[in-house]
Design a protein around this motif. Structure first.
Motif, PDB file in Angstrom:
ATOM      1  N   TRP A 234      -9.389  -2.831  -5.645  1.00 41.06           N
ATOM      2  CA  TRP A 234      -9.576  -1.841  -4.594  1.00 41.06           C
ATOM      3  C   TRP A 234      -9.645  -0.428  -5.146  1.00 41.06           C
ATOM      4  O   TRP A 234      -8.936  -0.072  -6.083  1.00 41.06           O
ATOM      5  N   GLY A 235     -10.478   0.376  -4.512  1.00 43.12           N
ATOM      6  CA  GLY A 235     -10.456   1.806  -4.775  1.00 43.12           C
ATOM      7  C   GLY A 235      -9.360   2.465  -3.960  1.00 43.12           C
ATOM      8  O   GLY A 235      -8.673   1.811  -3.172  1.00 43.12           O
ATOM      9  N   LEU A 236      -9.214   3.783  -4.148  1.00 43.09           N
ATOM     10  CA  LEU A 236      -8.180   4.522  -3.434  1.00 43.09           C
ATOM     11  C   LEU A 236      -8.640   5.026  -2.076  1.00 43.09           C
ATOM     12  O   LEU A 236      -7.841   5.530  -1.293  1.00 43.09           O
TER      13      LEU A 236
ATOM     14  N   GLN B 145       0.846  -1.182   0.000  1.00 44.89           N
ATOM     15  CA  GLN B 145       0.000   0.000   0.000  1.00 44.89           C
ATOM     16  C   GLN B 145       0.882   1.233   0.000  1.00 44.89           C
ATOM     17  O   GLN B 145       1.721   1.407   0.894  1.00 44.89           O
TER      18      GLN B 145
ATOM     19  N   GLN C  24      -7.333  -0.103 -10.915  1.00 45.68           N
ATOM     20  CA  GLN C  24      -8.349   0.189  -9.943  1.00 45.68           C
ATOM     21  C   GLN C  24      -9.701   0.114 -10.610  1.00 45.68           C
ATOM     22  O   GLN C  24      -9.918   0.670 -11.671  1.00 45.68           O
TER      23      GLN C  24
ATOM     24  N   LEU D  73      -1.642   5.323  -4.547  1.00 48.67           N
ATOM     25  CA  LEU D  73      -1.715   4.135  -5.410  1.00 48.67           C
ATOM     26  C   LEU D  73      -2.644   3.072  -4.849  1.00 48.67           C
ATOM     27  O   LEU D  73      -2.974   2.098  -5.524  1.00 48.67           O
ATOM     28  N   GLY D  74      -3.039   3.229  -3.602  1.00 46.57           N
ATOM     29  CA  GLY D  74      -3.963   2.266  -3.012  1.00 46.57           C
ATOM     30  C   GLY D  74      -3.309   0.927  -2.735  1.00 46.57           C
ATOM     31  O   GLY D  74      -2.094   0.799  -2.648  1.00 46.57           O
ATOM     32  N   LEU D  75      -4.147  -0.095  -2.607  1.00 50.11           N
ATOM     33  CA  LEU D  75      -3.659  -1.458  -2.380  1.00 50.11           C
ATOM     34  C   LEU D  75      -3.394  -2.131  -3.716  1.00 50.11           C
ATOM     35  O   LEU D  75      -4.252  -2.141  -4.595  1.00 50.11           O
ATOM     36  N   ARG D  76      -2.220  -2.696  -3.831  1.00 53.34           N
ATOM     37  CA  ARG D  76      -1.878  -3.421  -5.048  1.00 53.34           C
ATOM     38  C   ARG D  76      -1.484  -4.848  -4.668  1.00 53.34           C
ATOM     39  O   ARG D  76      -0.673  -5.050  -3.777  1.00 53.34           O
ATOM     40  N   LEU D  77      -2.044  -5.789  -5.396  1.00 53.56           N
ATOM     41  CA  LEU D  77      -1.825  -7.196  -5.086  1.00 53.56           C
ATOM     42  C   LEU D  77      -0.487  -7.652  -5.656  1.00 53.56           C
ATOM     43  O   LEU D  77      -0.221  -7.491  -6.848  1.00 53.56           O
TER      44      LEU D  77
ATOM     45  N   ARG E 144     -12.822  -9.389  -9.091  1.00 52.39           N
ATOM     46  CA  ARG E 144     -12.313  -9.557 -10.443  1.00 52.39           C
ATOM     47  C   ARG E 144     -12.107 -11.051 -10.682  1.00 52.39           C
ATOM     48  O   ARG E 144     -11.652 -11.762  -9.808  1.00 52.39           O
TER      49      ARG E 144
ATOM     50  N   PHE F 212     -12.609   1.981   2.190  1.00 53.15           N
ATOM     51  CA  PHE F 212     -12.330   1.479   0.846  1.00 53.15           C
ATOM     52  C   PHE F 212     -13.471   0.583   0.376  1.00 53.15           C
ATOM     53  O   PHE F 212     -14.019  -0.190   1.160  1.00 53.15           O
TER      54      PHE F 212
ATOM     55  N   PHE G 295      -0.911 -14.002  -4.605  1.00 51.59           N
ATOM     56  CA  PHE G 295      -1.846 -14.678  -3.726  1.00 51.59           C
ATOM     57  C   PHE G 295      -1.713 -16.186  -3.873  1.00 51.59           C
ATOM     58  O   PHE G 295      -1.121 -16.685  -4.828  1.00 51.59           O
TER      59      PHE G 295
ATOM     60  N   MET H 199       4.239  -0.069   2.846  1.00 48.82           N
ATOM     61  CA  MET H 199       3.484  -0.827   3.848  1.00 48.82           C
ATOM     62  C   MET H 199       3.048  -2.120   3.174  1.00 48.82           C
ATOM     63  O   MET H 199       2.426  -2.100   2.106  1.00 48.82           O
TER      64      MET H 199
ATOM     65  N   LEU I 200       0.839  -5.559   3.498  1.00 49.70           N
ATOM     66  CA  LEU I 200      -0.327  -6.096   4.188  1.00 49.70           C
ATOM     67  C   LEU I 200      -0.597  -7.520   3.720  1.00 49.70           C
ATOM     68  O   LEU I 200      -0.636  -7.800   2.527  1.00 49.70           O
TER      69      LEU I 200
ATOM     70  N   LYS J 112     -10.248 -12.310  -7.201  1.00 47.63           N
ATOM     71  CA  LYS J 112      -9.435 -11.332  -6.511  1.00 47.63           C
ATOM     72  C   LYS J 112     -10.219 -10.036  -6.406  1.00 47.63           C
ATOM     73  O   LYS J 112     -11.051  -9.723  -7.227  1.00 47.63           O
TER      74      LYS J 112
ATOM     75  N   GLU K  50      -0.221 -17.526  -7.285  1.00 46.66           N
ATOM     76  CA  GLU K  50      -0.482 -16.836  -8.540  1.00 46.66           C
ATOM     77  C   GLU K  50       0.023 -15.407  -8.439  1.00 46.66           C
ATOM     78  O   GLU K  50      -0.077 -14.784  -7.371  1.00 46.66           O
ATOM     79  N   LYS K  51       0.524 -14.901  -9.531  1.00 46.61           N
ATOM     80  CA  LYS K  51       1.007 -13.532  -9.552  1.00 46.61           C
ATOM     81  C   LYS K  51      -0.171 -12.565  -9.472  1.00 46.61           C
ATOM     82  O   LYS K  51      -1.237 -12.811 -10.045  1.00 46.61           O
ATOM     83  N   GLY K  52       0.078 -11.482  -8.767  1.00 47.21           N
ATOM     84  CA  GLY K  52      -0.886 -10.401  -8.736  1.00 47.21           C
ATOM     85  C   GLY K  52      -0.532  -9.348  -9.765  1.00 47.21           C
ATOM     86  O   GLY K  52      -0.024  -9.662 -10.841  1.00 47.21           O
ATOM     87  N   ASP K  53      -0.753  -8.105  -9.411  1.00 48.40           N
ATOM     88  CA  ASP K  53      -0.519  -7.019 -10.362  1.00 48.40           C
ATOM     89  C   ASP K  53       0.941  -6.568 -10.430  1.00 48.40           C
ATOM     90  O   ASP K  53       1.393  -6.068 -11.452  1.00 48.40           O
TER      91      ASP K  53
END
Lengths: 116, 114
Positions: free
Chosen positions: B104-106, A37, B2, A41-45, B93, B88, A48, A88, A90, B101, A56-59
């Motif tokens: 997420w929004g911002l 996080q 997003q 940019l928010g949460l990016r995977l 998806r 949030f 998982f 951060m 998570l 999966k 599996e790969k995320g983004d």
């Protein structure tokens, strides 16, 4: 209550070091997730896992790897830490939903990693 | 990428007032979830609403879903200082392996002033 724990709240590492972030959940969840996080940019995977030894790969998997040898534990590995991996991190877990659904995710408290 | 976009980005209200946050999304969904994050902490799941539901309540929280407009709203009634957090929305998806999966929004940053 679901409990997801992460090995460290704060971590400081040097560029080039190998970094291990550990996550443990106690609710027998099939799915586990690693996010980062960042402001704006928010949460990016990152990765998982939906079962032991499955991943599996995320983004944004570049520069990261994961390991899931036991159902309750999901590890994130930074092979050679770089300053742009300061973030951060998570961890989350969830039960396996029926086809076409995603269930609620339960998060750990996060690890704030600084790479110098 | 997003999918969920929360609106407004930031909201400041007085204790006791109601707070409304909105989420818009782009593709068809199976369900939509709302989460809260207190400063510097992990996220906490608040509520899940399925695509065939229009409204759901949990304590002081009320969530609505309008699939025709691809939008959802989260209402917090009688807000308290402890509601100060980021909120949030997340939607489902579908990936190639048929695992689901969240996207997420911002987030909306809510400040409740005593």
């Amino acid at each position: 209550d679901v409990k997801v724990t992460q090995s460290s709240r704060y971590l400081v590492k040097r560029t080039g070091e190998k970094v291990f972030l550990e996550c443990v959940q106690d609710m027998d969840h099939e799915n586990m997730f690693w996010y980062r996080q960042d402001p704006g940019l928010g949460l990016r995977l990152i990765y998982f896992s939906y079962d032991v030894k499955m991943k599996e790969k995320g983004d944004i998997p570049e520069g990261y790897s994961v390991s899931r040898e036991k159902k309750e534990r999901f590890s994130l590995i930074l092979e050679s830490a770089s300053t742009n991996q300061t973030s951060m991190y998570l961890c989350a877990s969830s039960v396996k939903g029926l086809a076409g659904s995603a269930r609620a995710q339960y998060f750990g408290p996060g690890t704030r990693l600084t790479v110098l | 990428s997003q999918q969920g976009e929360e609106d407004p980005q930031a909201l400041s209200i007085q204790e006791g007032e109601n707070a409304t946050m909105n989420c818009s999304y782009k593709t068809s969904i199976n369900n939509l979830q709302w989460y809260r994050q207190n400063s510097g902490r992990g996220l906490v799941h608040l509520i899940l609403i399925r695509s065939n539901e229009r409204e759901k309540h949990s304590g002081r929280l009320r969530v609505t879903l309008d699939t025709s407009k691809k939008s959802s709203s989260l209402l917090i009634t009688a807000s308290r200082a402890a509601d100060t957090a980021s909120y949030f929305c997340a939607t489902v998806r579908i990936n190639a392996g048929n695992n689901r999966k969240l996207i997420w929004g911002l987030g909306t940053s809510l400040a409740v002033n005593p």
